[in-house]
Scaffold this active site. Structure first.
Site, short mmCIF file in Angstrom:
data_model
loop_
_atom_site.label_atom_id
_atom_site.label_comp_id
_atom_site.label_asym_id
_atom_site.label_seq_id
_atom_site.Cartn_x
_atom_site.Cartn_y
_atom_site.Cartn_z
N HIS A 109 -30.53 47.52 11.85
CA HIS A 109 -31.59 46.98 10.99
C HIS A 109 -31.92 47.91 9.82
O HIS A 109 -32.78 47.60 9.00
CB HIS A 109 -32.88 46.74 11.80
CG HIS A 109 -32.72 45.66 12.84
ND1 HIS A 109 -32.32 44.38 12.53
CD2 HIS A 109 -32.88 45.69 14.19
CE1 HIS A 109 -32.25 43.66 13.65
NE2 HIS A 109 -32.57 44.43 14.67
N ASP A 148 -25.13 41.87 18.63
CA ASP A 148 -26.53 42.04 19.03
C ASP A 148 -27.24 40.69 18.88
O ASP A 148 -26.86 39.86 18.07
CB ASP A 148 -27.18 43.08 18.10
CG ASP A 148 -28.53 43.55 18.58
OD1 ASP A 148 -28.60 44.65 19.16
OD2 ASP A 148 -29.54 42.83 18.36
N HIS A 150 -30.11 40.19 17.72
CA HIS A 150 -30.86 40.16 16.47
C HIS A 150 -29.90 40.18 15.29
O HIS A 150 -28.84 40.82 15.35
CB HIS A 150 -31.81 41.37 16.39
CG HIS A 150 -32.78 41.43 17.52
ND1 HIS A 150 -32.58 42.23 18.62
CD2 HIS A 150 -33.95 40.78 17.73
CE1 HIS A 150 -33.59 42.08 19.46
NE2 HIS A 150 -34.43 41.20 18.95
N ASP A 237 -28.41 42.69 23.81
CA ASP A 237 -29.63 41.95 24.11
C ASP A 237 -29.43 40.43 24.12
O ASP A 237 -30.39 39.68 24.26
CB ASP A 237 -30.78 42.36 23.16
CG ASP A 237 -30.30 42.73 21.78
OD1 ASP A 237 -29.15 42.40 21.44
OD2 ASP A 237 -31.08 43.37 21.03
ZN LIG Z 1 -31.16 43.73 18.98
#
Ligand SMILES: [Zn+2]
Ligand SMILES: [Zn+2]
Lengths: 439, 553
Positions: A109, A148, A150, A237
């Site tokens: 991120h 991931d 996200h 995740d």
């Molecule tokens: Zn993540």
């Protein structure tokens, strides 16, 4: 066939964002226990490496920290970025066939411009590693597969204007999860159009859905792109037990993905089901990357879970793949159209939120396209936050291949901007000279 | 008076130490067919000078276990594993295991039910009288291993069952399984030996307690060694390291060499303490959990065969016989030492002849000898440097340990063994540091055995969220009340249990130390719900006292 696998394992047992934050000391404790108990570190084909420390200059090949990158990080970030570099060195020096940097803190991120920590990330460790590889080993074409849950918005930001980096991210749909981006229409700026690939997935997607996407889309993209190297941002995740997301992937699903993908280097990202998922996923990925049998790596509670993918999700995914197949087939034509439409300048204004530090950033990017080279771009940023107050900066980024005319034009624009004094800090990130210059 | 007997590959040595002095020593050839014979021969020679009643302690360092394994004089063991999900381990052990379903997870929770049918119905099992049982995460919860143990006892009335969790309290299922297997395999042979030695000592009116030296340089009472004989593997090198410790008070970072006939064993000492093999020793190519000093063996020694092939000098690793200077037929490293003036025995002319045979055209025997010794040094120094690199690049798991990385800055080479006098100074010179050869180095192993400290170690792990602690080595799993249990309480409890165990087996409870500890908060839904604490403690290993290296022939 077995392959030698380099394993940089660094659980950072003395580092946390805060004591009860998901990024805390305990995060890889159970993974450590599982790896040690399985005896993986005694396998002759698995070679454990101690991470080196990354240098600030390694970070500045990617990041522009406000006011400096040094002021925003801890030693742990230098170790995890250094761990990714250690993994890459082991592969490129041919000590091992592949490597897995099972390190924390994570990074996907973290964007080019850094005001603080967002989504648990301050330094984009994959990007730091990739730019290190480009600098030291002359690697050009890089494919990143971000697994991931996200959206890897930091990695996307860093490579949005780079046609030599194919960034593929599948993740839980941004309408239902942080960071709220990663939609299929985010495709890269005109010069790099189609090298950013977002595959937003509905909550509840299982191994079937994931592997359908891999087998029918990602595998072809990788074949067509012909990368010199494949990187896996190995977030975990998407697991059915993860507390921060709602997907239904298993350790087997992850291990089979690692097996099919055959990434040269995998780097851990998120994954916060630290007891019920990470120990099994990591063992699965390690075995798969080492070319060993991973078929018996199964979560003890999986039997009871009865994970099935609804037909609604299945048909949604099939539609998504069809759409993408069409875009991918026509990507060159579409890219030319985008370039034509832009008339040499592509501008993006957006807000970026730093959840950890409560910082709100307003950013304007201007990409100057050039018929002779990848061009150059500028980033103007203003940020407000409780700890930083107000800070602003203007940076110009020159690619390693920017032509002399672009270089001149970019520098002229930067000094003209500096004269106005509208921003507190001015930077020139020059990939050719390999420096981040503060003006 | 402390008696140490070291049964080595060539000689069996015995020494008696009193007040830091060697007062008697004996050397007899090792009797390979029956180790006990040579051992008793050496003992009886000692008893000509010393009265049996004067002996306070007897420590034996023997190659019995190593030999039994090397010569495959071991029992057929029924190996039962409870691996649960994970890596496919079916081909990882010295013996094809019988796999039983069931699982304990990393928190010690029962996560899969034991399938008992496989044990009671497996016809194969009836053929064994000795078993090894090992389950994944059994150190977190020995329940499944114990259930299998009970079932085996009821169904087959075995002579012996080795349990992985009792062999080692540390994580590593594969290593524990291998340890349990080898332990069971040598159990009978060792127990026969223990029986015979007990009788022989009784016949000689020796009432002093008898200890066995372990691979980690500690001693255990014979009675305890009978349950865990695998720990008595590789005691020769351990005795040598202890001997060096007794004969030379090392401080700072040191490299020790034991240069024998065909091999040189290298150990690193950090701040005066020899380094351990972090995870355990390998037996053949199988990793085990047996604690041992960290040693590297290189295939060069005094008797190494020297020849020139295609213009290049080749040293070892084989031995074709003694040095030419001592009547052998082929050039050896010892011949080079004699010609170079670093050793002073044997027929110098024959040694020169040996060097002529390996010399290049036009090269003098002295130059050839120097070239041989330089090659030997290069081999040893290369191995030392590899070890140092490995040591300082050991993976660590804390940021702090990366920032403040371990350094290793050797100042001294300490050497023992047959060919050490000529070679150790050369190795030291090559490394630009000093060397030291303690007197008494010829019986260093027996000295090391005589003065080795008794040691035991235990691993306490507390999981306050689940409300229990366990000490696998003691077969212990007890509940605790969560709230106030801290790392300090864990330490205190571990020391108490260690002291109690020491008392039980009648060894001094002094010098307890913490080997390793860690403490983590367990967080549930953003609240701290407990702690996981690990504390490994031991009775300090090493030597009881320094020994003045004066031999008494
Ligand atoms: Zn993540
Ligand atoms: Zn240009």
């Amino acid at each position: 066939m077995r392959n030698k696998l380099g394993l940089v394992f660094f659980p950072a047992f003395d580092w946390a964002i805060t004591p009860t934050h998901p990024e805390r000391q305990e995060r890889l404790l159970y993974t450590r226990d599982q790896i040690v108990e399985e005896g993986l570190l005694d396998i002759p084909d698995i070679i454990e490496y101690r991470p080196r420390l990354a240098a600030i200059s390694d970070l500045e090949r990617v990041h522009i920290g406000i006011p400096t990158i040094k002021s925003l990080i801890t030693d742990a970030h230098l170790v995890s970025a250094g761990g990714a570099i250690t993994a890459a060195d082991a592969v490129l020096n041919q000590e091992v066939k592949r490597a897995f940097a099972l390190v924390r803190p994570p990074g996907h991120h973290a964007m080019r411009m850094v005001h603080g920590t967002r989504g648990f990330c301050t330094i984009n460790i994959e990007a730091v590693m990739i730019e290190y590889l480009r600098k030291h080993y002359g690697i050009e074409r890089v494919a990143i597969v971000d697994s991931d849950v996200h959206h890897g918005d930091g990695t996307q930001d860093i490579y949005y204007h780079d046609p030599n980096t194919l960034f593929i991210s599948f993740h839980q749909d941004g309408r239902t999860l942080y960071p709220g981006t990663g939609f299929a229409n985010e495709l890269g700026s005109p010069g790099a159009w189609g090298t950013t690939v977002n595959i937003p997935l509905p909550p509840g997607t299982t191994d079937d859905g994931l592997h359908y996407i891999y087998d029918n889309l990602i595998v072809r993209m990788l074949e067509d792109f012909k990368p010199d190297i494949i990187i896996n941002s190995a977030g975990q995740d998407n697991h059915y037990s993860d507390p921060l997301a709602s997907m239904a992937i298993t350790a087997q699903g992850y291990a089979r993905l690692a097996d099919k993908l055959q990434a040269d280097i995998a780097v851990l990202e998120g994954g916060y089901s630290i007891q019920d998922a990470l120990p099994y996923i990591n063992v699965g990925i390690i075995l798969a990357m080492a070319g060993m049998d991973y078929s018996q790596v199964v979560e003890p509670d999986l039997d009871r879970k009865k994970l099935t993918q609804s037909s609604r999700i299945t048909s949604y995914i099939e539609g998504l793949v069809r759409n993408w197949q069409e875009i991918w087939t026509n990507r060159e034509k579409l890219r030319q159209e985008e370039i034509h439409k832009s008339k040499g300048l592509w501008v993006q204004n957006r807000s970026i939120y730093y959840d950890a530090d409560g910082i709100m950033e307003q950013q304007r990017q201007e990409v100057h396209l050039c018929p002779h080279c990848p061009g150059y771009f500028s980033v103007a940023t203003e940020a407000n936050g409780p700890n930083i107050g107000y800070q602003s900066a203007y940076a110009t980024v020159l690619s390693a291949l920017s032509c002399p005319q672009c270089r001149r034009q970019a520098k002229d624009q930067l000094s003209a901007n500096k004269k106005t004094g509208n921003y507190q800090y001015y930077f020139l990130q020059d990939k050719q000279a390999d420096i981040l210059e503060r003006l | 008076m402390l008696l140490g007997i070291d049964v080595g590959g060539t000689f069996t040595d015995a020494v008696v130490i009193q007040g830091q002095q060697i007062i008697v020593q004996a050397k007899v050839p090792t009797s390979h067919d029956n180790l006990l014979e040579g051992l008793l021969l050496a003992l009886d020679e000692i008893l000509r000078t010393v009265k049996a009643g004067q002996l306070e302690r007897v420590v034996l360092s023997t190659t019995l276990v190593t030999n039994a394994l090397v010569q495959n004089e071991i029992d057929d063991v029924g190996l039962i594993i409870i691996p649960g999900p994970g890596m496919n381990v079916s081909a990882m052990f010295p013996k094809t295991p019988i796999t039983v379903n069931g699982y304990i997870d990393h928190r010690g929770r029962r996560a899969g039910v034991l399938d008992t049918q496989e044990i009671t119905k497996c016809k194969q099992l009836a053929e064994y009288s000795i078993f090894a049982v090992s389950g994944k995460f059994s150190v977190r919860n020995p329940l499944l291993e114990q259930e299998v143990f009970n079932m085996l006892n009821d169904a087959y009335h075995p002579l012996h069952v080795s349990l992985g969790s009792q062999i080692s309290g540390r994580l590593n299922f594969v290593r524990r399984t291998n340890s349990a297997y080898f332990n069971a395999a040598v159990w009978h042979k060792f127990n026969m030996f223990a029986e015979a030695i007990t009788q022989a000592l009784a016949q000689r009116d020796i009432v002093a307690p008898v200890y066995i030296l372990k691979a980690d340089g500690g001693t255990v009472p014979l009675i305890l060694a009978k349950a865990q004989p695998v720990e008595a593997v590789f005691t020769g090198p351990a005795a040598s390291v202890l001997g060096i410790m007794a004969l030379h008070h090392s401080c700072g970072d040191v490299i020790s060499l034991d240069i024998g006939g065909t091999t040189t064993d290298i150990a690193l000492w950090q701040d005066g303490v020899p380094l351990f093999a972090e995870r355990g020793a390998n037996i053949f190519s199988y990793p085990t959990a047996v604690r041992a000093f960290w040693l590297k063996s290189v295939g060069v020694g005094g008797d190494s065969f020297v020849r020139r092939q295609n213009g290049n000098l080749q040293i070892g690793p084989m031995r074709l016989g003694p040095a030419m200077a001592l009547g052998g037929e082929n050039p050896t490293v010892t011949d080079a030492l004699i010609v170079a003036g670093k050793a002073n025995f044997g027929h110098k002319q024959l040694a020169e002849l040996a060097m002529k045979r390996v010399a290049n055209t036009g090269q003098s025997p002295v130059d050839a000898a120097d070239e041989v010794l330089a090659s030997v040094c290069r081999i040893i120094v290369g191995a030392i440097n590899d070890m140092i690199t490995e040591h300082i690049s050991q993976p660590v798991y804390k940021v702090e340990d990366i920032i403040n990385a371990v350094k290793f800055d050797p100042q001294l080479v300490v050497g023992v063994g047959g060919a050490v006098k000529g070679l150790a100074p050369l190795v030291a010179k090559e490394m630009g540091i000093d060397s030291f050869i303690p007197t008494g180095s010829m019986v260093a192993n027996a000295v090391g055995a005589a003065v080795a400290r008794p040691t035991i170690d235990i691993t306490l792990r507390a999981d306050t969220e689940q409300g229990y602690y366990s000490i696998p080595e003691l077969g212990l799993r007890k509940s605790i009340s969560g709230a106030r249990f801290s790392l300090a309480s864990a330490r205190e409890l571990a020391f108490d249990c260690l002291a109690a165990k020491a008392q039980e087996i009648n060894i001094p409870q002094t010098d307890m130390e913490i080997m390793y500890e860690e403490e983590f908060n367990v967080v549930k839904e953003f609240y701290t719900s407990g702690k996981i604490i690990l504390c490994r403690v031991q009775l300090k290993s090493g030597v009881l006292m320094p020994v003045l290296g004066k031999e008494v022939w």
